[in-house]
Scaffold this motif. Structure first.
Motif, mmCIF file in Angstrom:
data_model
loop_
_atom_site.group_PDB
_atom_site.id
_atom_site.type_symbol
_atom_site.label_atom_id
_atom_site.label_comp_id
_atom_site.label_asym_id
_atom_site.label_seq_id
_atom_site.Cartn_x
_atom_site.Cartn_y
_atom_site.Cartn_z
ATOM 1 N N PHE A 24 44.807 34.744 59.717
ATOM 2 C CA PHE A 24 43.379 34.528 59.323
ATOM 3 C C PHE A 24 43.497 34.014 57.671
ATOM 4 O O PHE A 24 44.418 34.560 56.977
ATOM 5 C CB PHE A 24 42.628 35.422 59.439
ATOM 6 C CG PHE A 24 41.893 35.766 60.902
ATOM 7 C CD1 PHE A 24 41.612 34.755 61.562
ATOM 8 C CD2 PHE A 24 42.042 37.145 61.303
ATOM 9 C CE1 PHE A 24 41.169 34.960 62.643
ATOM 10 C CE2 PHE A 24 41.257 37.106 62.413
ATOM 11 C CZ PHE A 24 40.811 36.263 63.219
ATOM 12 N N ASP A 25 42.900 33.119 57.294
ATOM 13 C CA ASP A 25 42.334 33.138 55.833
ATOM 14 C C ASP A 25 40.787 32.540 56.011
ATOM 15 O O ASP A 25 40.386 32.217 57.042
ATOM 16 C CB ASP A 25 43.356 31.978 55.233
ATOM 17 C CG ASP A 25 43.373 30.487 55.474
ATOM 18 O OD1 ASP A 25 42.514 30.318 56.119
ATOM 19 O OD2 ASP A 25 44.095 30.034 54.822
ATOM 20 N N ASP A 26 40.340 32.324 54.968
ATOM 21 C CA ASP A 26 38.958 32.063 54.819
ATOM 22 C C ASP A 26 38.861 30.605 55.353
ATOM 23 O O ASP A 26 37.686 30.293 56.089
ATOM 24 C CB ASP A 26 38.499 31.942 53.360
ATOM 25 C CG ASP A 26 39.126 31.564 52.323
ATOM 26 O OD1 ASP A 26 40.188 30.738 52.742
ATOM 27 O OD2 ASP A 26 38.709 31.404 51.096
ATOM 28 N N ALA A 27 39.608 29.797 55.154
ATOM 29 C CA ALA A 27 39.336 28.208 55.762
ATOM 30 C C ALA A 27 39.524 28.526 57.190
ATOM 31 O O ALA A 27 38.842 27.632 58.115
ATOM 32 C CB ALA A 27 40.746 27.445 55.176
ATOM 33 N N LEU A 28 40.538 29.236 57.907
ATOM 34 C CA LEU A 28 40.742 29.295 59.249
ATOM 35 C C LEU A 28 39.374 30.011 59.825
ATOM 36 O O LEU A 28 38.902 29.144 61.044
ATOM 37 C CB LEU A 28 41.989 30.058 59.723
ATOM 38 C CG LEU A 28 42.114 30.052 61.097
ATOM 39 C CD1 LEU A 28 42.233 28.646 61.907
ATOM 40 C CD2 LEU A 28 43.498 30.698 61.419
ATOM 41 N N ILE A 29 38.766 30.951 59.382
ATOM 42 C CA ILE A 29 37.750 31.456 59.752
ATOM 43 C C ILE A 29 36.765 30.586 59.667
ATOM 44 O O ILE A 29 35.867 30.552 60.969
ATOM 45 C CB ILE A 29 37.400 32.901 59.007
ATOM 46 C CG1 ILE A 29 38.406 33.872 59.106
ATOM 47 C CG2 ILE A 29 35.812 33.252 59.085
ATOM 48 C CD1 ILE A 29 38.376 34.828 58.216
ATOM 49 N N CYS A 58 48.068 35.885 66.864
ATOM 50 C CA CYS A 58 47.327 36.070 65.630
ATOM 51 C C CYS A 58 47.697 37.464 64.963
ATOM 52 O O CYS A 58 47.730 38.406 65.554
ATOM 53 C CB CYS A 58 45.840 36.087 65.643
ATOM 54 S SG CYS A 58 44.891 36.072 64.147
ATOM 55 N N ALA A 59 48.327 37.314 63.760
ATOM 56 C CA ALA A 59 48.749 38.300 63.143
ATOM 57 C C ALA A 59 47.764 39.240 61.868
ATOM 58 O O ALA A 59 48.253 39.863 61.211
ATOM 59 C CB ALA A 59 49.944 37.827 62.099
ATOM 60 N N GLY A 60 46.684 38.722 62.129
ATOM 61 C CA GLY A 60 45.464 39.384 61.411
ATOM 62 C C GLY A 60 45.387 38.625 60.098
ATOM 63 O O GLY A 60 45.377 37.216 60.057
ATOM 64 N N ALA A 61 45.149 39.131 58.926
ATOM 65 C CA ALA A 61 44.957 38.594 57.798
ATOM 66 C C ALA A 61 46.153 37.989 56.919
ATOM 67 O O ALA A 61 47.275 38.343 56.971
ATOM 68 C CB ALA A 61 44.198 39.498 56.505
ATOM 69 N N ASP A 62 45.833 36.704 56.400
ATOM 70 C CA ASP A 62 46.974 35.974 55.795
ATOM 71 C C ASP A 62 47.411 36.627 54.660
ATOM 72 O O ASP A 62 46.637 37.135 53.589
ATOM 73 C CB ASP A 62 46.771 34.401 55.522
ATOM 74 C CG ASP A 62 47.518 33.773 54.777
ATOM 75 O OD1 ASP A 62 47.548 33.771 53.581
ATOM 76 O OD2 ASP A 62 48.515 33.150 55.355
ATOM 77 N N ASN A 77 33.839 40.737 48.052
ATOM 78 C CA ASN A 77 34.275 40.983 49.594
ATOM 79 C C ASN A 77 33.365 41.181 50.775
ATOM 80 O O ASN A 77 33.699 41.004 51.955
ATOM 81 C CB ASN A 77 34.930 42.681 49.360
ATOM 82 C CG ASN A 77 36.313 42.550 49.029
ATOM 83 O OD1 ASN A 77 37.215 42.182 49.756
ATOM 84 N ND2 ASN A 77 36.831 43.027 47.666
ATOM 85 N N LEU A 78 32.030 41.364 50.295
ATOM 86 C CA LEU A 78 31.024 41.493 51.318
ATOM 87 C C LEU A 78 30.832 39.986 51.807
ATOM 88 O O LEU A 78 30.890 39.791 53.329
ATOM 89 C CB LEU A 78 29.619 42.038 50.728
ATOM 90 C CG LEU A 78 28.418 42.099 51.365
ATOM 91 C CD1 LEU A 78 28.719 42.946 52.759
ATOM 92 C CD2 LEU A 78 27.274 42.463 50.838
ATOM 93 N N ALA A 79 30.869 39.007 51.140
ATOM 94 C CA ALA A 79 30.881 37.645 51.529
ATOM 95 C C ALA A 79 31.903 37.358 52.483
ATOM 96 O O ALA A 79 31.659 36.658 53.519
ATOM 97 C CB ALA A 79 30.571 36.760 50.380
ATOM 98 N N ASP A 80 32.937 37.651 52.033
ATOM 99 C CA ASP A 80 34.328 37.383 52.748
ATOM 100 C C ASP A 80 34.028 38.139 54.220
ATOM 101 O O ASP A 80 34.503 37.418 55.150
ATOM 102 C CB ASP A 80 35.275 37.899 51.854
ATOM 103 C CG ASP A 80 36.681 37.039 52.293
ATOM 104 O OD1 ASP A 80 36.511 35.584 52.159
ATOM 105 O OD2 ASP A 80 37.760 37.443 52.524
ATOM 106 N N ALA A 81 33.924 39.249 54.158
ATOM 107 C CA ALA A 81 33.869 40.007 55.589
ATOM 108 C C ALA A 81 32.626 39.631 56.071
ATOM 109 O O ALA A 81 32.643 39.513 57.642
ATOM 110 C CB ALA A 81 33.458 41.655 55.226
ATOM 111 N N GLN A 82 31.559 39.342 55.864
ATOM 112 C CA GLN A 82 30.400 38.668 56.537
ATOM 113 C C GLN A 82 30.855 37.406 57.351
ATOM 114 O O GLN A 82 30.195 37.181 58.303
ATOM 115 C CB GLN A 82 29.213 38.440 55.491
ATOM 116 C CG GLN A 82 28.043 38.106 56.378
ATOM 117 C CD GLN A 82 27.545 38.939 57.442
ATOM 118 O OE1 GLN A 82 27.189 40.114 57.066
ATOM 119 N NE2 GLN A 82 27.468 38.566 58.703
ATOM 120 N N ALA A 83 31.767 36.360 56.803
ATOM 121 C CA ALA A 83 32.020 35.263 57.550
ATOM 122 C C ALA A 83 32.784 35.534 58.570
ATOM 123 O O ALA A 83 32.606 35.086 59.503
ATOM 124 C CB ALA A 83 32.828 34.399 56.159
#
Length: 260
Positions: A24-29, A58-62, A77-83
Motif C-alpha cells: 500500500f501507499d496513499d495513492a493505491l489506497i 499484499c505486503a502491507g505498507a510500502d 497520521n490521523l488523516a492517513d489512517a482515516q483514508a
C-alpha cells in the motif's frame, strides 16, 4: 498500480505493484477507494474478485510511504489512517458479493483487505502476518475486519506475537473461507461466481446488510420483528416477485445470464 476489468458481470480488481509485493501507499489506497465506490454503484457489476499480481497478494505498507509517515505529526497520521479505514469500510459495505483471491503472502494492512471481503479463497503458498507489534505499532485500522474473521482469542495470539502463520492455520482460524491447490484456485473462484451470479442482486445487498445487522444481537422479540419485516419487504419487491415466479414456472430468473 491498479487494474480493473469488468466482464460477464464480474469486476476483477488487481493490485499491480509486483515490484513492491503490492504494498500500500496513499495513492493505491485512493485508487482502491475510488474503484470500490464506482463498482459498488455500477448495476452491470454483480460480483467483485480482488487479487494481486506477482508473487504476493499484499505486503502491507510500502516502505517509502512508511518513511514519509515517520515525519508526520498526529493530524497527518490521523488523516492517513482515516483514508485506509474508509477504503476498507467501502469494500466491506459494497452491496455486491466480494471474493479475495489469495495466491501468496499477505502481511499487515493487506490482511484487512482479505478480511473485509465476503469470501477468501487461498492456496498453500499464502502466508499471513499481523506484523505491527514488531514495529512498535498496532493493527488498529484492520482490527474490526480481522477480529470478525478470526475471533478475539486468535487475535490475542497473532496480534501480540506478530508471528507468521501458514495457509492451513489461516483456514483453521477463519482468515480463509476455502483452501485449495494453486492449480484449482481460479476454477474454484469461477464456481463460486457461478453460484453468486444466480442470486438476485438486490437480495445480495439485503443479505449483506442483514448479516451486519443480526451479528452479535440478542435473539429477542425486537430482532424477530425486524427480520419478519425484512422478509416481507423483499417478498413484495419486484426482484422477490420475479424470483418466486421463475421458480414456480421452472425458468431462469431475469437476472441470470443464459449460460448460468
Amino acid at each position: 498500480m491498479l487494474k480493473v476489468e469488468i466482464q460477464g458481470g464480474v469486476a476483477r480488481v488487481t493490485l499491480d505493484r509486483p515490484e513492491v509485493h503490492n504494498a500500500f501507499d496513499d495513492a493505491l489506497i485512493q485508487q482502491l477507494q475510488n474503484s470500490f465506490e464506482t463498482l459498488g454503484k455500477d448495476p452491470s457489476v454483480r460480483a467483485l474478485v480482488l487479487a494481486g499480481n506477482g508473487p504476493a497478494f499484499c505486503a502491507g505498507a510500502d516502505l517509502n510511504w512508511m518513511k514519509r509517515m515517520a515525519g508526520y505529526g498526529y493530524d497527518e497520521n490521523l488523516a492517513d489512517a482515516q483514508a485506509l479505514a474508509t477504503m476498507l469500510a467501502t469494500l466491506e459495505r459494497m452491496p455486491k458479493p466480494t471474493i479475495a483471491r489469495v495466491h501468496g503472502p499477505v502481511f499487515a494492512g493487506g490482511t484487512g483487505l482479505v478480511a473485509a471481503c465476503d469470501i477468501a479463497v487461498g492456496t498453500p503458498e499464502a502466508k499471513f502476518c499481523f506484523s505491527e507489534a514488531k514495529l512498535g505499532l498496532s493493527p488498529a485500522t484492520i482490527s474490526p475486519y480481522v477480529m470478525r474473521a478470526i475471533g478475539e482469542r486468535m487475535a490475542r495470539r497473532y496480534f501480540l506475537t506478530a508471528e507468521v502463520f501458514d495457509a492451513q492455520e489461516a483456514y483453521r482460524i477463519g482468515m480463509l473461507s476455502l483452501l485449495v491447490q494453486g492449480k484449482d484456485l481460479d476454477s474454484t473462484i469461477q464456481e463460486l461466481l457461478k453460484h453468486l451470479l444466480a442470486g438476485g442482486p438486490e437480495a445480495h445487498a439485503q443479505i449483506k446488510d442483514l448479516i451486519r445487522t443480526v451479528t452479535h444481537r440478542p435473539i429477542d422479540d425486537a430482532l424477530g420483528a425486524e427480520t419478519a419485516k425484512r422478509i416481507a419487504e423483499i417478498r413484495v419487491s419486484a426482484e422477490g416477485k420475479e424470483g418466486i415466479a421463475s421458480f414456480l414456472e421452472k425458468r431462469k430468473a431475469s437476472w441470470c445470464s443464459p449460460e448460468s
